[in-house]
Scaffold this motif. Structure first.
Motif, PDB file in Angstrom:
ATOM      1  N   PRO A 148       1.056  -1.262  -0.118  1.00 45.33           N
ATOM      2  CA  PRO A 148       0.023  -0.223  -0.019  1.00 45.33           C
ATOM      3  C   PRO A 148       0.775   1.347  -0.068  1.00 45.33           C
ATOM      4  CG  PRO A 148      -0.457  -1.553   1.818  1.00 45.33           C
ATOM      5  CD  PRO A 148       0.657  -2.218   1.150  1.00 45.33           C
ATOM      6  N   ASN A 149       0.404   2.215  -0.773  1.00 40.07           N
ATOM      7  CA  ASN A 149       1.156   3.519  -0.723  1.00 40.07           C
ATOM      8  C   ASN A 149       0.602   4.156   0.312  1.00 40.07           C
ATOM      9  OD1 ASN A 149       3.224   5.342  -2.144  1.00 40.07           O
ATOM     10  ND2 ASN A 149       1.284   6.642  -2.265  1.00 40.07           N
ATOM     11  N   ASP A 150       1.461   5.069   1.014  1.00 43.24           N
ATOM     12  CA  ASP A 150       1.166   5.953   2.073  1.00 43.24           C
ATOM     13  C   ASP A 150       1.266   7.415   1.472  1.00 43.24           C
ATOM     14  OD1 ASP A 150       0.800   8.032   4.333  1.00 43.24           O
ATOM     15  OD2 ASP A 150       1.808   6.422   5.650  1.00 43.24           O
ATOM     16  N   ASN A 151       0.179   8.141   1.160  1.00 46.98           N
ATOM     17  CA  ASN A 151       0.446   9.357   0.522  1.00 46.98           C
ATOM     18  C   ASN A 151       1.064  10.481   1.253  1.00 46.98           C
ATOM     19  OD1 ASN A 151      -0.810   8.532  -2.074  1.00 46.98           O
ATOM     20  ND2 ASN A 151      -2.660   8.677  -0.847  1.00 46.98           N
ATOM     21  N   ARG A 152       1.177  10.142   2.784  1.00 49.23           N
ATOM     22  CA  ARG A 152       1.941  10.938   3.416  1.00 49.23           C
ATOM     23  C   ARG A 152       3.407  11.273   3.190  1.00 49.23           C
ATOM     24  NH1 ARG A 152      -0.849   8.705   8.917  1.00 49.23           N
ATOM     25  NH2 ARG A 152      -0.505   6.943   7.757  1.00 49.23           N
ATOM     26  N   LEU A 153       3.667   9.876   2.568  1.00 45.67           N
ATOM     27  CA  LEU A 153       5.249   9.948   2.468  1.00 45.67           C
ATOM     28  C   LEU A 153       5.775   9.973   1.074  1.00 45.67           C
ATOM     29  CD1 LEU A 153       5.819   6.482   4.724  1.00 45.67           C
ATOM     30  CD2 LEU A 153       6.192   8.925   5.353  1.00 45.67           C
ATOM     31  N   GLY A 154       4.753   9.852   0.060  1.00 45.42           N
ATOM     32  CA  GLY A 154       4.926  10.146  -1.257  1.00 45.42           C
ATOM     33  C   GLY A 154       3.978   9.581  -2.258  1.00 45.42           C
ATOM     34  N   ASP A 155       4.320   9.859  -3.598  1.00 40.30           N
ATOM     35  CA  ASP A 155       3.102   9.308  -4.528  1.00 40.30           C
ATOM     36  C   ASP A 155       3.316   7.861  -4.874  1.00 40.30           C
ATOM     37  OD1 ASP A 155       2.586  12.019  -4.923  1.00 40.30           O
ATOM     38  OD2 ASP A 155       3.897  12.563  -6.558  1.00 40.30           O
ATOM     39  N   ARG A 156       2.033   7.397  -5.423  1.00 41.53           N
ATOM     40  CA  ARG A 156       1.998   5.976  -5.569  1.00 41.53           C
ATOM     41  C   ARG A 156       2.831   5.472  -6.815  1.00 41.53           C
ATOM     42  NH1 ARG A 156       0.727   0.727  -4.293  1.00 41.53           N
ATOM     43  NH2 ARG A 156       2.885   1.342  -3.882  1.00 41.53           N
ATOM     44  N   PHE A 157       3.009   6.460  -7.836  1.00 43.57           N
ATOM     45  CA  PHE A 157       3.815   6.245  -9.075  1.00 43.57           C
ATOM     46  C   PHE A 157       4.979   7.378  -9.257  1.00 43.57           C
ATOM     47  CE2 PHE A 157      -0.601   4.622  -9.906  1.00 43.57           C
ATOM     48  CZ  PHE A 157      -0.189   3.140 -10.068  1.00 43.57           C
ATOM     49  N   PRO A 158       6.096   7.158  -8.334  1.00 46.39           N
ATOM     50  CA  PRO A 158       7.036   8.200  -8.330  1.00 46.39           C
ATOM     51  C   PRO A 158       7.756   8.321  -9.678  1.00 46.39           C
ATOM     52  CG  PRO A 158       7.749   6.678  -6.867  1.00 46.39           C
ATOM     53  CD  PRO A 158       6.305   6.231  -7.093  1.00 46.39           C
ATOM     54  N   ASP A 159       7.905   9.537 -10.168  1.00 42.80           N
ATOM     55  CA  ASP A 159       8.766   9.715 -11.442  1.00 42.80           C
ATOM     56  C   ASP A 159      10.567   9.252 -11.127  1.00 42.80           C
ATOM     57  OD1 ASP A 159       9.111  11.112 -14.142  1.00 42.80           O
ATOM     58  OD2 ASP A 159      10.317  12.409 -12.788  1.00 42.80           O
ATOM     59  N   MET A 160      10.585   8.729 -12.211  1.00 43.93           N
ATOM     60  CA  MET A 160      12.067   8.325 -12.201  1.00 43.93           C
ATOM     61  C   MET A 160      13.050   8.924 -13.270  1.00 43.93           C
ATOM     62  SD  MET A 160      13.380   6.297  -9.719  1.00 43.93           S
ATOM     63  CE  MET A 160      12.504   6.155  -8.105  1.00 43.93           C
ATOM     64  N   SER A 161      12.527  10.220 -13.771  1.00 41.21           N
ATOM     65  CA  SER A 161      13.357  10.741 -14.860  1.00 41.21           C
ATOM     66  C   SER A 161      14.784  11.193 -14.492  1.00 41.21           C
ATOM     67  CB  SER A 161      12.557  11.837 -15.663  1.00 41.21           C
ATOM     68  OG  SER A 161      12.212  12.686 -14.721  1.00 41.21           O
ATOM     69  N   GLU A 162      14.882  11.561 -13.414  1.00 40.17           N
ATOM     70  CA  GLU A 162      16.165  11.902 -12.751  1.00 40.17           C
ATOM     71  C   GLU A 162      16.527  11.600 -11.329  1.00 40.17           C
ATOM     72  OE1 GLU A 162      16.787  16.318 -13.416  1.00 40.17           O
ATOM     73  OE2 GLU A 162      18.170  16.195 -11.816  1.00 40.17           O
ATOM     74  N   PRO A 163      16.673  10.440 -10.891  1.00 41.31           N
ATOM     75  CA  PRO A 163      16.644   9.771  -9.660  1.00 41.31           C
ATOM     76  C   PRO A 163      17.929  10.440  -9.081  1.00 41.31           C
ATOM     77  CG  PRO A 163      17.091   8.139 -11.389  1.00 41.31           C
ATOM     78  CD  PRO A 163      16.539   9.222 -12.054  1.00 41.31           C
ATOM     79  N   TYR A 164      18.991  10.489  -9.766  1.00 43.01           N
ATOM     80  CA  TYR A 164      20.201  11.250  -9.361  1.00 43.01           C
ATOM     81  C   TYR A 164      20.252  12.590  -9.839  1.00 43.01           C
ATOM     82  CZ  TYR A 164      20.971   6.213  -8.390  1.00 43.01           C
ATOM     83  OH  TYR A 164      20.645   4.962  -7.947  1.00 43.01           O
ATOM     84  N   SER A 165      20.352  13.713  -8.780  1.00 44.64           N
ATOM     85  CA  SER A 165      20.368  14.949  -9.033  1.00 44.64           C
ATOM     86  C   SER A 165      21.393  15.398 -10.166  1.00 44.64           C
ATOM     87  CB  SER A 165      20.447  15.634  -7.892  1.00 44.64           C
ATOM     88  OG  SER A 165      20.787  16.916  -8.294  1.00 44.64           O
ATOM     89  N   LYS A 166      21.017  16.113 -11.273  1.00 41.33           N
ATOM     90  CA  LYS A 166      22.100  16.473 -12.301  1.00 41.33           C
ATOM     91  C   LYS A 166      22.884  17.547 -11.805  1.00 41.33           C
ATOM     92  CE  LYS A 166      20.016  15.435 -16.865  1.00 41.33           C
ATOM     93  NZ  LYS A 166      18.783  15.287 -16.972  1.00 41.33           N
ATOM     94  N   GLU A 167      22.268  18.303 -10.893  1.00 39.01           N
ATOM     95  CA  GLU A 167      22.781  19.520 -10.213  1.00 39.01           C
ATOM     96  C   GLU A 167      23.904  18.903  -9.137  1.00 39.01           C
ATOM     97  OE1 GLU A 167      19.666  21.986  -8.432  1.00 39.01           O
ATOM     98  OE2 GLU A 167      21.358  23.028  -7.295  1.00 39.01           O
ATOM     99  N   LEU A 168      23.702  18.154  -8.478  1.00 37.56           N
ATOM    100  CA  LEU A 168      24.616  17.449  -7.361  1.00 37.56           C
ATOM    101  C   LEU A 168      25.726  16.511  -8.357  1.00 37.56           C
ATOM    102  CD1 LEU A 168      22.448  16.018  -4.519  1.00 37.56           C
ATOM    103  CD2 LEU A 168      23.794  18.293  -4.705  1.00 37.56           C
ATOM    104  N   ILE A 169      25.302  16.032  -9.503  1.00 38.44           N
ATOM    105  CA  ILE A 169      26.187  15.553 -10.263  1.00 38.44           C
ATOM    106  C   ILE A 169      27.427  16.618 -10.841  1.00 38.44           C
ATOM    107  CG2 ILE A 169      26.808  14.313 -12.490  1.00 38.44           C
ATOM    108  CD1 ILE A 169      24.300  12.686 -11.879  1.00 38.44           C
ATOM    109  N   LYS A 170      26.787  17.456 -11.360  1.00 39.59           N
ATOM    110  CA  LYS A 170      27.764  18.800 -11.816  1.00 39.59           C
ATOM    111  C   LYS A 170      28.393  19.345 -10.525  1.00 39.59           C
ATOM    112  CE  LYS A 170      26.993  23.155 -14.198  1.00 39.59           C
ATOM    113  NZ  LYS A 170      26.942  24.236 -13.150  1.00 39.59           N
ATOM    114  N   LEU A 171      28.106  19.431  -9.292  1.00 35.50           N
ATOM    115  CA  LEU A 171      28.778  19.849  -8.250  1.00 35.50           C
ATOM    116  C   LEU A 171      29.963  18.879  -8.085  1.00 35.50           C
ATOM    117  CD1 LEU A 171      28.773  22.090  -6.226  1.00 35.50           C
ATOM    118  CD2 LEU A 171      27.082  20.922  -4.797  1.00 35.50           C
ATOM    119  N   ALA A 172      29.782  17.630  -7.913  1.00 37.87           N
ATOM    120  CA  ALA A 172      30.725  16.656  -7.622  1.00 37.87           C
ATOM    121  C   ALA A 172      31.686  16.506  -8.451  1.00 37.87           C
ATOM    122  CB  ALA A 172      29.855  15.435  -7.758  1.00 37.87           C
TER     123      ALA A 172
END
Ligand code: HPA
Length: 276
Positions: A148-172
């Motif tokens: 079961p998905n708990d909507n207090r914690l997040g959406d049922r179908f989370p988007d996965m187009s950018e799981p690793y932050s491009k901004e953080l990769i650039k910074l790293a």
């Protein structure tokens, strides 16, 4: 709804126990992988809590993992760090493995930094390389969001187009460049383990688009994305899984290579924290 409330209650209990012993507010969660726990020594520690003293926390069963939560400051940021993580091959469900990430989020962390030891699949890599994770493939055959998905914690179908932050990769990458540390950028595939791969499996994993393979990280990252955290993932390449030139891998060698590459990884994490 029953199940959801039960898990939510567990999350509140774990978090309350930590907050009873630590009155900070975390900015960043850090998970230190196999052979990569040394960064913990750099933390200005405020509180250390062994996992077995946190209600509902799984207990780490791998010898190379310490199994404690460290709360304190690092490069001016308030952090909650896991020294030692949980793996699917230990018998935990993906949901259990990722539970501590939920706790980190409850403690205030909006960014997650995860490290791991991984086998190199890209023939241009070498043992000892540091790879920033650009994307992942989940081959665990499990997912921490099943149920079961708990909507207090997040959406049922989370988007996965950018799981690793491009901004953080650039910074790293900027931090690595400043410190003259070469980095690779690649795709991490998670497998259940605990055995290492056969030649045929290494060939398959390379064919489906992975640059490195390991037995962790993906459940934690899925939950971090589900809960709206930004993620930076770093793999240390500890051995090469080249199907046509495969040498027997040993845990000693994997740990040794992880230890040797650790200073590079630590420099990147510290630099990223400083810049956040
Ligand atoms: N395969 C899977 N997991 C690993 C490896 C590997 O070659 N090296 C370190 N972790």
């Amino acid at each position: 709804m029953e199940l959801q409330n039960e898990e939510y209650a567990k999350l509140q209990e774990s978090t309350s126990e930590i907050m009873r012993r630590w009155c900070g507010h975390a900015n960043v969660g850090i998970i230190l992988g196999t052979g990569l726990g040394g960064l913990a020594e750099r933390i200005e520690t405020e509180t250390i809590i062994p996992y077995n003293e946190i209600p509902h926390f799984p207990i780490s069963t791998v010898e190379s993992h310490a199994g404690r939560l460290i709360l304190g400051r690092l490069e001016g940021k308030s952090i909650v760090a896991m020294q030692g993580r949980f793996h699917f091959y230990e018998g935990y469900s993906a949901r259990e493995i990722a539970f501590p990430v939920r706790v980190m989020k409850e403690l205030g962390a909006s960014t997650l930094i995860v490290s791991n030891a991984a086998g190199g699949l890209n023939p241009q890599y070498r043992a000892g390389d540091v790879m920033l994770i650009e994307d992942h493939i989940n081959l665990l055959g499990a997912n921490p969001l099943i149920g079961p998905n708990d909507n207090r914690l997040g959406d049922r179908f989370p988007d996965m187009s950018e799981p690793y932050s491009k901004e953080l990769i650039k910074l790293a990458r900027e931090v690595a460049l400043k410190n003259a540390i070469p980095t690779q950028l690649g795709v991490y595939v998670s497998v259940p383990g605990p055995n290492l791969e056969t030649r045929a499996e290494y060939r398959f994993l390379r064919t489906i688009g992975a640059d490195a393979v390991g037995m962790s990280t993906v459940p934690e990252v899925i939950v971090a994305v589900h809960s709206g955290m930004r993620v930076l993932g770093i793999s240390v390449i500890t051995d090469m899984g080249l199907p046509d030139a495969l040498e027997p891998a040993s845990l000693e060698r994997i740990l040794k290579n992880a230890g040797e590459a650790e200073p590079k990884m630590n420099a990147i994490i510290l630099g990223v924290l400083r810049a956040l």
